[in-house]
Design a protein around this motif. Structure first.
Motif, PDB file in Angstrom:
ATOM      1  N   LYS A  72       0.985  -0.697   0.320  1.00  0.00           N
ATOM      2  CA  LYS A  72      -0.040  -0.023   0.268  1.00  0.00           C
ATOM      3  C   LYS A  72       0.801   1.276   0.067  1.00  0.00           C
ATOM      4  CE  LYS A  72      -3.969  -1.777   1.980  1.00  0.00           C
ATOM      5  NZ  LYS A  72      -4.899  -1.935   3.454  1.00  0.00           N
ATOM      6  N   ASN A  73       1.482   1.293   0.373  1.00  0.00           N
ATOM      7  CA  ASN A  73       3.105   2.290   0.356  1.00  0.00           C
ATOM      8  C   ASN A  73       3.581   1.978  -0.652  1.00  0.00           C
ATOM      9  OD1 ASN A  73       2.306   3.328   2.972  1.00  0.00           O
ATOM     10  ND2 ASN A  73       4.703   1.738   4.298  1.00  0.00           N
ATOM     11  N   GLU A  74       3.983   1.780  -1.800  1.00  0.00           N
ATOM     12  CA  GLU A  74       4.788   1.258  -2.558  1.00  0.00           C
ATOM     13  C   GLU A  74       3.926   2.065  -3.506  1.00  0.00           C
ATOM     14  OE1 GLU A  74       7.014  -1.599  -6.073  1.00  0.00           O
ATOM     15  OE2 GLU A  74       6.591  -2.245  -3.980  1.00  0.00           O
ATOM     16  N   PHE A  75       2.017   1.886  -3.800  1.00  0.00           N
ATOM     17  CA  PHE A  75       1.686   2.221  -4.714  1.00  0.00           C
ATOM     18  C   PHE A  75       0.362   3.156  -4.231  1.00  0.00           C
ATOM     19  CE2 PHE A  75       3.395  -1.970  -6.380  1.00  0.00           C
ATOM     20  CZ  PHE A  75       3.820  -1.738  -7.290  1.00  0.00           C
ATOM     21  N   GLN A  76       0.692   4.216  -2.827  1.00  0.00           N
ATOM     22  CA  GLN A  76       0.027   4.667  -2.708  1.00  0.00           C
ATOM     23  C   GLN A  76      -0.765   5.633  -3.352  1.00  0.00           C
ATOM     24  OE1 GLN A  76       1.697   7.186   0.362  1.00  0.00           O
ATOM     25  NE2 GLN A  76       0.038   7.863   0.984  1.00  0.00           N
ATOM     26  N   ASP A  77      -0.113   6.238  -4.651  1.00  0.00           N
ATOM     27  CA  ASP A  77      -1.118   7.098  -5.510  1.00  0.00           C
ATOM     28  C   ASP A  77      -2.019   6.201  -6.533  1.00  0.00           C
ATOM     29  OD1 ASP A  77       0.445   9.762  -3.790  1.00  0.00           O
ATOM     30  OD2 ASP A  77       1.801   9.349  -5.490  1.00  0.00           O
ATOM     31  N   VAL A  78      -1.446   5.497  -6.938  1.00  0.00           N
ATOM     32  CA  VAL A  78      -2.528   4.223  -7.906  1.00  0.00           C
ATOM     33  C   VAL A  78      -3.516   4.136  -7.027  1.00  0.00           C
ATOM     34  CG1 VAL A  78      -2.389   2.114  -9.144  1.00  0.00           C
ATOM     35  CG2 VAL A  78      -0.056   3.601  -9.048  1.00  0.00           C
ATOM     36  N   LEU A  79      -3.224   3.655  -5.805  1.00  0.00           N
ATOM     37  CA  LEU A  79      -4.986   2.886  -5.294  1.00  0.00           C
ATOM     38  C   LEU A  79      -5.312   3.896  -4.857  1.00  0.00           C
ATOM     39  CD1 LEU A  79      -2.629   0.188  -2.786  1.00  0.00           C
ATOM     40  CD2 LEU A  79      -4.062   0.094  -4.760  1.00  0.00           C
ATOM     41  N   LYS A  80      -4.828   5.298  -4.958  1.00  0.00           N
ATOM     42  CA  LYS A  80      -5.970   6.246  -4.359  1.00  0.00           C
ATOM     43  C   LYS A  80      -6.535   6.967  -5.216  1.00  0.00           C
ATOM     44  CE  LYS A  80      -5.453  11.151  -2.541  1.00  0.00           C
ATOM     45  NZ  LYS A  80      -5.120  12.367  -2.009  1.00  0.00           N
ATOM     46  N   GLU A  83      -9.040   4.175  -6.313  1.00  0.00           N
ATOM     47  CA  GLU A  83     -10.541   4.089  -4.900  1.00  0.00           C
ATOM     48  C   GLU A  83     -11.114   5.800  -5.712  1.00  0.00           C
ATOM     49  OE1 GLU A  83      -7.791   5.710  -1.544  1.00  0.00           O
ATOM     50  OE2 GLU A  83      -8.352   3.302  -0.395  1.00  0.00           O
ATOM     51  N   GLU A  84     -10.851   6.698  -6.390  1.00  0.00           N
ATOM     52  CA  GLU A  84     -11.919   8.139  -6.593  1.00  0.00           C
ATOM     53  C   GLU A  84     -11.945   7.837  -7.618  1.00  0.00           C
ATOM     54  OE1 GLU A  84     -11.921  11.137  -5.387  1.00  0.00           O
ATOM     55  OE2 GLU A  84     -10.445   9.817  -3.510  1.00  0.00           O
ATOM     56  N   ARG A  85     -11.365   6.355  -8.856  1.00  0.00           N
ATOM     57  CA  ARG A  85     -12.890   5.938  -9.910  1.00  0.00           C
ATOM     58  C   ARG A  85     -13.935   5.419  -9.010  1.00  0.00           C
ATOM     59  NH1 ARG A  85     -12.854   6.757 -14.866  1.00  0.00           N
ATOM     60  NH2 ARG A  85     -11.806   4.572 -16.094  1.00  0.00           N
ATOM     61  N   GLU A  86     -13.074   4.723  -8.403  1.00  0.00           N
ATOM     62  CA  GLU A  86     -14.466   3.474  -7.818  1.00  0.00           C
ATOM     63  C   GLU A  86     -15.874   4.514  -7.523  1.00  0.00           C
ATOM     64  OE1 GLU A  86     -15.948   0.610  -4.527  1.00  0.00           O
ATOM     65  OE2 GLU A  86     -13.902   0.415  -5.438  1.00  0.00           O
ATOM     66  N   LYS A  87     -15.542   6.181  -6.634  1.00  0.00           N
ATOM     67  CA  LYS A  87     -16.514   6.688  -6.246  1.00  0.00           C
ATOM     68  C   LYS A  87     -17.319   7.318  -7.701  1.00  0.00           C
ATOM     69  CE  LYS A  87     -13.420   8.429  -2.091  1.00  0.00           C
ATOM     70  NZ  LYS A  87     -12.946   9.175  -2.079  1.00  0.00           N
ATOM     71  N   GLY A 122     -12.414  -4.024 -10.915  1.00  0.00           N
ATOM     72  CA  GLY A 122     -11.182  -3.957 -11.478  1.00  0.00           C
ATOM     73  C   GLY A 122      -9.824  -4.476 -10.654  1.00  0.00           C
ATOM     74  N   TRP A 123     -10.431  -4.624  -9.057  1.00  0.00           N
ATOM     75  CA  TRP A 123      -9.233  -3.705  -8.481  1.00  0.00           C
ATOM     76  C   TRP A 123      -8.265  -5.257  -8.340  1.00  0.00           C
ATOM     77  CZ3 TRP A 123      -8.653  -0.771  -5.614  1.00  0.00           C
ATOM     78  CH2 TRP A 123      -9.148   0.736  -5.499  1.00  0.00           C
ATOM     79  N   SER A 124      -9.087  -6.543  -8.331  1.00  0.00           N
ATOM     80  CA  SER A 124      -7.620  -7.801  -8.473  1.00  0.00           C
ATOM     81  C   SER A 124      -7.212  -7.707  -9.173  1.00  0.00           C
ATOM     82  CB  SER A 124      -9.153  -9.143  -8.677  1.00  0.00           C
ATOM     83  OG  SER A 124      -9.663  -8.592  -9.817  1.00  0.00           O
ATOM     84  N   SER A 125      -7.684  -7.182 -10.481  1.00  0.00           N
ATOM     85  CA  SER A 125      -6.340  -7.260 -12.269  1.00  0.00           C
ATOM     86  C   SER A 125      -5.847  -6.221 -11.360  1.00  0.00           C
ATOM     87  CB  SER A 125      -8.229  -6.662 -13.423  1.00  0.00           C
ATOM     88  OG  SER A 125      -8.779  -7.460 -13.273  1.00  0.00           O
ATOM     89  N   LEU A 126      -5.995  -5.256 -10.871  1.00  0.00           N
ATOM     90  CA  LEU A 126      -5.245  -3.975 -10.532  1.00  0.00           C
ATOM     91  C   LEU A 126      -3.969  -4.812 -10.262  1.00  0.00           C
ATOM     92  CD1 LEU A 126      -4.013  -0.784 -10.869  1.00  0.00           C
ATOM     93  CD2 LEU A 126      -5.812  -0.894  -8.842  1.00  0.00           C
ATOM     94  N   ALA A 127      -4.504  -5.243  -9.068  1.00  0.00           N
ATOM     95  CA  ALA A 127      -2.491  -5.462  -7.893  1.00  0.00           C
ATOM     96  C   ALA A 127      -2.221  -6.673  -8.833  1.00  0.00           C
ATOM     97  CB  ALA A 127      -3.873  -6.576  -7.241  1.00  0.00           C
ATOM     98  N   ALA A 128      -2.866  -7.668  -9.466  1.00  0.00           N
ATOM     99  CA  ALA A 128      -2.203  -8.535 -10.480  1.00  0.00           C
ATOM    100  C   ALA A 128      -1.212  -7.783 -11.598  1.00  0.00           C
ATOM    101  CB  ALA A 128      -2.490  -9.747 -10.686  1.00  0.00           C
ATOM    102  N   LEU A 129      -1.730  -7.030 -12.088  1.00  0.00           N
ATOM    103  CA  LEU A 129      -1.102  -5.641 -13.557  1.00  0.00           C
ATOM    104  C   LEU A 129       0.007  -5.093 -13.225  1.00  0.00           C
ATOM    105  CD1 LEU A 129      -4.402  -4.681 -14.896  1.00  0.00           C
ATOM    106  CD2 LEU A 129      -2.341  -5.818 -16.232  1.00  0.00           C
ATOM    107  N   LEU A 130       0.108  -4.351 -11.539  1.00  0.00           N
ATOM    108  CA  LEU A 130       0.982  -4.141 -11.383  1.00  0.00           C
ATOM    109  C   LEU A 130       2.066  -4.583 -10.669  1.00  0.00           C
ATOM    110  CD1 LEU A 130      -1.316  -1.990  -8.253  1.00  0.00           C
ATOM    111  CD2 LEU A 130       0.227  -0.675 -10.595  1.00  0.00           C
ATOM    112  N   SER A 131       2.191  -6.397 -10.395  1.00  0.00           N
ATOM    113  CA  SER A 131       3.355  -7.314 -10.264  1.00  0.00           C
ATOM    114  C   SER A 131       3.845  -7.224 -12.241  1.00  0.00           C
ATOM    115  CB  SER A 131       2.949  -8.210  -9.722  1.00  0.00           C
ATOM    116  OG  SER A 131       4.325  -8.876  -9.698  1.00  0.00           O
ATOM    117  N   GLY A 156     -13.658  -3.218 -15.020  1.00  0.00           N
ATOM    118  CA  GLY A 156     -12.326  -2.922 -14.764  1.00  0.00           C
ATOM    119  C   GLY A 156     -11.971  -1.521 -14.894  1.00  0.00           C
ATOM    120  N   TYR A 157     -13.314  -1.100 -14.378  1.00  0.00           N
ATOM    121  CA  TYR A 157     -13.389   1.269 -14.524  1.00  0.00           C
ATOM    122  C   TYR A 157     -11.829   1.928 -13.604  1.00  0.00           C
ATOM    123  CZ  TYR A 157     -15.345   5.463 -14.632  1.00  0.00           C
ATOM    124  OH  TYR A 157     -15.684   6.071 -14.783  1.00  0.00           O
ATOM    125  N   VAL A 158     -11.554   0.390 -12.371  1.00  0.00           N
ATOM    126  CA  VAL A 158     -10.206   1.622 -11.736  1.00  0.00           C
ATOM    127  C   VAL A 158      -8.874   1.170 -11.966  1.00  0.00           C
ATOM    128  CG1 VAL A 158     -11.683   1.117  -9.484  1.00  0.00           C
ATOM    129  CG2 VAL A 158     -10.060  -0.626  -9.996  1.00  0.00           C
TER     130      VAL A 158
END
Length: 256
Positions: A72-80, A83-87, A122-131, A156-158
């Motif tokens: 969560k620290n390494e990808f803080q900006d991406v995750l934030k 979250e904004e996209r989901e909202k 697309g949350w799980s997709s995002l986690a896999a794609l970051l790696s 896959g919106y996020v």
């Protein structure tokens, strides 16, 4: 939107998509003749899962020898940003799952090829794609259109644009998507199941995913407490699985 309107929209959506007729037939059977089979063994498996369950952090340390705290620290900006996209997404879909578990499974296996079923935001997709991006790898995803909500375009919106070149999204039911995916690639480093919740749907997909998972690869399934499909699959194949308790639900994970 009331339930009758949603069901009607879903049915009309199917009628407009001949390529989805096989899944429409399966859904009718699942919700009529096979309805009682959907929750087969649920009580048994929840008792089994609760007796084995560990935290996500414990599982990552035990299985992968890694520390979960840095994700969560390494990808803080991406995750934030996600979250904004989901909202602002106009339709409601499933929330984020055990993202660290997915990410570190990919890191542990040095994943080049990952397959998942179920995308939603697309949350799980995002986690896999970051790696996967680190190794120029590819994520193959299977997800049904959101016919009842007119939300097809939001699957896959996020996932940010800079990760999408590493992603192949197949918009069919698993029984149509997975053969197409395995025709493109037959050996995967990580598989992640999070789609059809029925007992029969899980058993079929687990067998197909396991067959195409390389030795030393990581197998994951969300929501294994819905029925006993995951427990039965592991016992039949003599698999010693780890069970992760995450936000009141259970995730199964093992290394092949």
């Amino acid at each position: 939107m009331n339930e009758i309107t949603r069901v009607l929209r879903t049915f009309i959506g199917y009628l407009k998509r001949p390529d989805l007729y096989p899944e429409l037939g399966r859904k009718i059977l699942k919700n009529t003749i096979n309805r009682n089979n959907a929750f087969k063994g649920k009580e048994k498996t929840n008792s089994w899962a609760s007796s084995k369950a560990v935290s996500q952090e414990e599982a990552i340390s035990k299985l992968f020898g890694m520390h979960a705290g840095t994700f969560k620290n390494e990808f803080q900006d991406v995750l934030k940003g996600a979250e904004e996209r989901e909202k602002v997404c106009p339709i409601k879909m499933g929330g984020a799952g055990a993202l660290e578990l997915i990410y570190y499974a990919c890191e542990f296996s040095n994943a080049q090829h990952v397959v998942e079923t179920g995308v939603a935001y697309g949350w799980s997709s995002l986690a896999a794609l970051l790696s996967l991006k680190k190794r120029n790898g590819t994520l193959y995803s299977s997800d049904m259109p959101y016919l009842g909500q007119n939300g097809d375009q939001y699957v896959g919106y996020v996932v940010p644009e800079d990760l999408r070149s590493h992603w192949k999204l197949f918009r069919f039911a698993d029984k149509e998507s997975l053969p197409k995916i395995f025709n493109e690639n037959s050996s995967f480093d990580v598989v992640h199941y999070d789609s059809d919740k029925s007992y029969d749907g899980r058993i079929w997909a687990y067998q197909e995913l396991y067959r195409n998972l390389r030795k030393g690869g990581v197998f994951m399934s969300d929501d294994i407490g819905d029925n006993s499909a995951y427990q039965d699959f592991c016992e039949k194949n003599t698999i010693d699985t780890t069970v992760v308790e995450f936000e009141g639900k259970y995730v199964g994970v093992f290394i092949k």
